[in-house]
Design a protein around this motif. Structure first.
Motif, short mmCIF file in Angstrom:
data_model
loop_
_atom_site.label_atom_id
_atom_site.label_comp_id
_atom_site.label_asym_id
_atom_site.label_seq_id
_atom_site.Cartn_x
_atom_site.Cartn_y
_atom_site.Cartn_z
N TRP A 45 0.86 -1.18 0.00
CA TRP A 45 0.00 0.00 0.00
C TRP A 45 0.90 1.24 0.00
O TRP A 45 1.94 1.25 0.67
CB TRP A 45 -0.87 0.02 1.26
N GLU A 105 -7.81 0.80 -4.72
CA GLU A 105 -7.76 1.97 -3.85
C GLU A 105 -8.42 1.59 -2.54
O GLU A 105 -9.36 0.79 -2.52
CB GLU A 105 -8.53 3.14 -4.50
N GLU A 106 -7.92 2.16 -1.46
CA GLU A 106 -8.44 1.85 -0.12
C GLU A 106 -9.95 2.06 -0.07
O GLU A 106 -10.47 3.08 -0.54
CB GLU A 106 -7.77 2.76 0.91
N LYS A 146 -4.55 6.25 -1.12
CA LYS A 146 -3.85 5.03 -0.71
C LYS A 146 -4.26 3.88 -1.64
O LYS A 146 -5.46 3.66 -1.87
CB LYS A 146 -4.21 4.71 0.74
N HIS A 147 -3.28 3.17 -2.19
CA HIS A 147 -3.56 2.14 -3.21
C HIS A 147 -2.40 1.16 -3.32
O HIS A 147 -1.34 1.37 -2.73
CB HIS A 147 -3.78 2.82 -4.57
N TRP A 148 -2.59 0.11 -4.12
CA TRP A 148 -1.50 -0.79 -4.50
C TRP A 148 -1.76 -1.30 -5.91
O TRP A 148 -2.88 -1.21 -6.41
CB TRP A 148 -1.35 -1.96 -3.51
N VAL A 184 0.47 -5.57 1.27
CA VAL A 184 -0.85 -6.10 0.92
C VAL A 184 -0.88 -7.56 1.37
O VAL A 184 -0.06 -8.37 0.92
CB VAL A 184 -1.07 -6.00 -0.61
#
Ligand code: MN
Length: 138
Positions: free
Chosen positions: A57, A77-78, A98-100, A129
């Motif tokens: 993240w 995305e969160e 916030k994302h991955w 993650v």
């Protein structure tokens, strides 16, 4: 077909060097295509993930745009569901969201990562993650 063959077939830009840091799970590679500077403020890298690989993240203070150039991956995305991304997709990530991102379990992923407004600062890396989050495709 072995994994390395599949990777090499997909690459438009050089695959670059293996990423060695604590912010990625699985094997990933990076080739910087445009380095950071004060004229463009827009570093651009080619990132390749092996199947199952993903980054932690994180947030980009100036935002980020991903251009998917090969394979299949996930983007989340969160607070939102995991999205499948594939060759040809464009992902616009707003500043400080916030994302991955990473490959799917059964496919590599290659994307161009464009760091917009880079003068606003480097990525802020957060927690990994988990497998539970990664395998939560709805
Ligand atoms: Mn990102």
């Amino acid at each position: 077909m072995d994994k390395s063959k599949k990777l090499s077939e997909s690459v438009i830009f050089p695959k670059g060097q293996k990423i060695i840091n604590e912010y990625f799970i699985g094997e990933t590679w990076l080739e910087m295509l445009v380095s950071n500077d004060s004229i463009f403020n827009c570093p651009i890298g080619n990132v390749t993930f092996e199947p199952g690989a993903r980054n932690n993240w994180h947030k980009h203070p100036g935002g980020q745009i991903l251009l998917v150039t090969g394979g299949k991956g996930y983007y989340q995305e969160e607070g939102k569901p995991v999205q499948v991304i594939k060759e040809g997709d464009v992902v616009k990530i707003h500043p400080n969201v916030k994302h991955w991102h990473g490959a799917t379990p059964d496919s590599w992923l290659a994307h161009i990562a464009i760091s917009t407004n880079a003068q606003k600062g480097d990525a802020e890396w957060l927690e990994p993650v988990t497998d539970e989050e990664y395998n939560n495709l709805q």
